[in-house]
Scaffold this motif. Structure first.
Motif, PDB file in Angstrom:
ATOM      1  N   UNK A 258       1.175  -0.546  -0.076  1.00 33.58           N
ATOM      2  CA  UNK A 258       0.076   0.163   0.026  1.00 33.58           C
ATOM      3  C   UNK A 258       0.816   1.224  -0.089  1.00 33.58           C
ATOM      4  N   UNK A 259       1.658   1.682   0.654  1.00 32.41           N
ATOM      5  CA  UNK A 259       3.482   2.153   0.913  1.00 32.41           C
ATOM      6  C   UNK A 259       3.480   2.718  -0.581  1.00 32.41           C
ATOM      7  N   UNK A 260       3.722   1.275  -1.242  1.00 29.92           N
ATOM      8  CA  UNK A 260       4.211   1.483  -2.862  1.00 29.92           C
ATOM      9  C   UNK A 260       3.282   2.532  -3.471  1.00 29.92           C
ATOM     10  N   UNK A 261       2.369   1.695  -3.654  1.00 27.24           N
ATOM     11  CA  UNK A 261       1.013   2.608  -4.172  1.00 27.24           C
ATOM     12  C   UNK A 261       0.546   4.237  -3.866  1.00 27.24           C
ATOM     13  N   UNK A 262       0.889   4.320  -3.135  1.00 27.47           N
ATOM     14  CA  UNK A 262       1.128   5.588  -2.657  1.00 27.47           C
ATOM     15  C   UNK A 262       2.121   7.122  -3.144  1.00 27.47           C
ATOM     16  N   UNK A 263       2.395   6.100  -2.815  1.00 23.09           N
ATOM     17  CA  UNK A 263       3.713   6.712  -3.468  1.00 23.09           C
ATOM     18  C   UNK A 263       4.244   7.198  -4.715  1.00 23.09           C
ATOM     19  N   UNK A 264       3.883   5.768  -5.872  1.00 24.20           N
ATOM     20  CA  UNK A 264       4.915   5.002  -6.793  1.00 24.20           C
ATOM     21  C   UNK A 264       3.100   5.454  -8.139  1.00 24.20           C
ATOM     22  N   UNK A 265       2.109   4.674  -7.010  1.00 18.75           N
ATOM     23  CA  UNK A 265       0.533   4.381  -7.645  1.00 18.75           C
ATOM     24  C   UNK A 265      -0.154   4.667  -8.821  1.00 18.75           C
ATOM     25  N   UNK A 266      -0.709   4.886  -9.579  1.00 17.65           N
ATOM     26  CA  UNK A 266      -1.885   5.746 -10.280  1.00 17.65           C
ATOM     27  C   UNK A 266      -3.517   6.047 -10.288  1.00 17.65           C
ATOM     28  N   UNK A 267      -3.269   5.167  -8.934  1.00 13.74           N
ATOM     29  CA  UNK A 267      -4.579   5.972  -8.484  1.00 13.74           C
ATOM     30  C   UNK A 267      -5.162   6.721  -7.888  1.00 13.74           C
ATOM     31  N   UNK A 268      -5.610   8.094  -7.578  1.00 14.62           N
ATOM     32  CA  UNK A 268      -6.240   9.282  -7.000  1.00 14.62           C
ATOM     33  C   UNK A 268      -7.540   8.244  -5.716  1.00 14.62           C
ATOM     34  N   UNK A 269      -6.598   7.797  -4.827  1.00 13.54           N
ATOM     35  CA  UNK A 269      -8.383   7.886  -4.320  1.00 13.54           C
ATOM     36  C   UNK A 269      -8.603   8.070  -2.609  1.00 13.54           C
ATOM     37  N   UNK A 270      -9.112   9.339  -2.590  1.00 17.08           N
ATOM     38  CA  UNK A 270      -9.134  10.055  -1.807  1.00 17.08           C
ATOM     39  C   UNK A 270      -9.518  10.103  -0.760  1.00 17.08           C
ATOM     40  N   UNK A 271     -11.084   9.515  -0.217  1.00 16.94           N
ATOM     41  CA  UNK A 271     -11.936   9.108  -0.234  1.00 16.94           C
ATOM     42  C   UNK A 271     -12.436   7.717   0.398  1.00 16.94           C
ATOM     43  N   UNK A 272     -13.222   7.555   1.443  1.00 11.69           N
ATOM     44  CA  UNK A 272     -14.582   5.883   1.313  1.00 11.69           C
ATOM     45  C   UNK A 272     -15.006   6.271   1.827  1.00 11.69           C
ATOM     46  N   UNK A 273     -16.113   6.282   1.102  1.00 11.67           N
ATOM     47  CA  UNK A 273     -18.173   7.046   1.362  1.00 11.67           C
ATOM     48  C   UNK A 273     -17.776   5.974   2.585  1.00 11.67           C
TER      49      UNK A 273
END
Length: 289
Positions: A258-273
């Protein structure tokens, strides 16, 4: 679609003769149909519409946290999103709490840090994702985009907050010199014409456990890998997590992914409903999720 009950079902005949399933692609039309009595159940209602239903004996309004989310998918295989500096910059430039309050409504979501694991999952990475406009500007400049980055972002009214989300995102990225052109695509055919095709598009995902989400959305070659993320080292982490019997060691591996996704991933996932669900008062015994 009309689904007929089976009178010969081995546990006894169903309580209904049939269930009719009707697709309504537009969120506003869905709400009007609920208010007019054409629909008995809407699974996501804007927090701003609570006053219409709270205290109204005709409806039941329920609220509960979920792993559901709208997100932005940036294809990591095409420019400018093939540069990890650009991908991180256009995520950390955003004030996520402000986006939630403005696009959804106060209390309508909880902050997420660009990985899909929801707050109730034991494998949730404990990292934070504060807005950092100075770092965003520096990363963009290093990548060769000093107040010059511009891209099209596809969204649709198929999602209840699809257009509002895009507009708030557009406004916040303008503060770091990025121009986002919002393209509102038709709801009909969105998943065939836009999703997995356009370089930047809004998506929606429903509740899933950590392992399923982290594999289905980001494993190389996966049919739902909407960001075209291709990192053998990431896949190896997930393989190791699936083989690890010790919970704490396995959790550390999922945190690493998950840290790898935050640092380098291609998703902007700013919230959960945080889900506000409305049913006609005649409807009973629905599980929260």
């Amino acid at each position: 679609t009309r689904v007929l009950g089976n009178p010969d079902y081995f546990l006894g005949p169903p309580g209904l003769d049939a269930i009719e399933v009707i697709s309504v692609a537009d969120a506003n039309a869905t709400m009007q149909a609920l208010l007019s009595g054409q629909l008995d159940f809407v699974q996501r209602v804007s927090p701003r519409l609570q006053p219409l239903f709270r205290g109204n004996s005709k409806y039941v309004l329920e609220q509960f946290p979920t792993g559901d989310m709208n997100a932005l998918a940036f294809r990591t295989d095409v420019p400018p999103f093939n540069d990890a500096r650009v991908r991180k910059a256009i995520r950390i430039a955003v004030d996520r709490e402000k986006l939630i309050n403005t696009a959804i409504g106060r209390g309508g979501g909880v902050v997420a840090c660009d990985q899909p694991v929801w707050p109730g999952d034991p494998y949730l990475w404990p990292g934070e994702c504060h807005q950092d406009k100075d770092l965003a500007r520096r990363l963009l400049k290093e990548a060769g985009y000093d107040n010059s980055l511009e891209f099209d972002l596809y969204t649709t009214a198929l999602f209840a907050v699809g257009i509002g989300f895009a507009e708030v995102y557009q406004q916040q990225l303008a503060e770091v010199g990025v121009k986002v052109n919002i393209v509102v695509a038709p709801a009909d055919g969105y998943y065939g014409d836009v999703w997995l095709n356009k370089a930047a598009s809004m998506t929606y995902w429903g509740h899933r456990p950590a392992d399923q989400f982290l594999n289905e959305l980001y494993r190389e070659g996966g049919s739902w890998n909407e960001t075209y993320w291709s990192r053998p080292d990431y896949d190896s982490i997930l393989d190791a997590a699936r083989a690890e019997l010790d919970f704490d060691k396995r959790k550390q591996l999922y945190w690493q992914a998950q840290e790898m996704l935050f640092e380098e991933g291609g998703s902007f996932m700013p919230f959960h409903f945080v889900n506000f669900r409305v049913t006609n008062a005649k409807v009973h015994n629905l599980d929260p999720i």
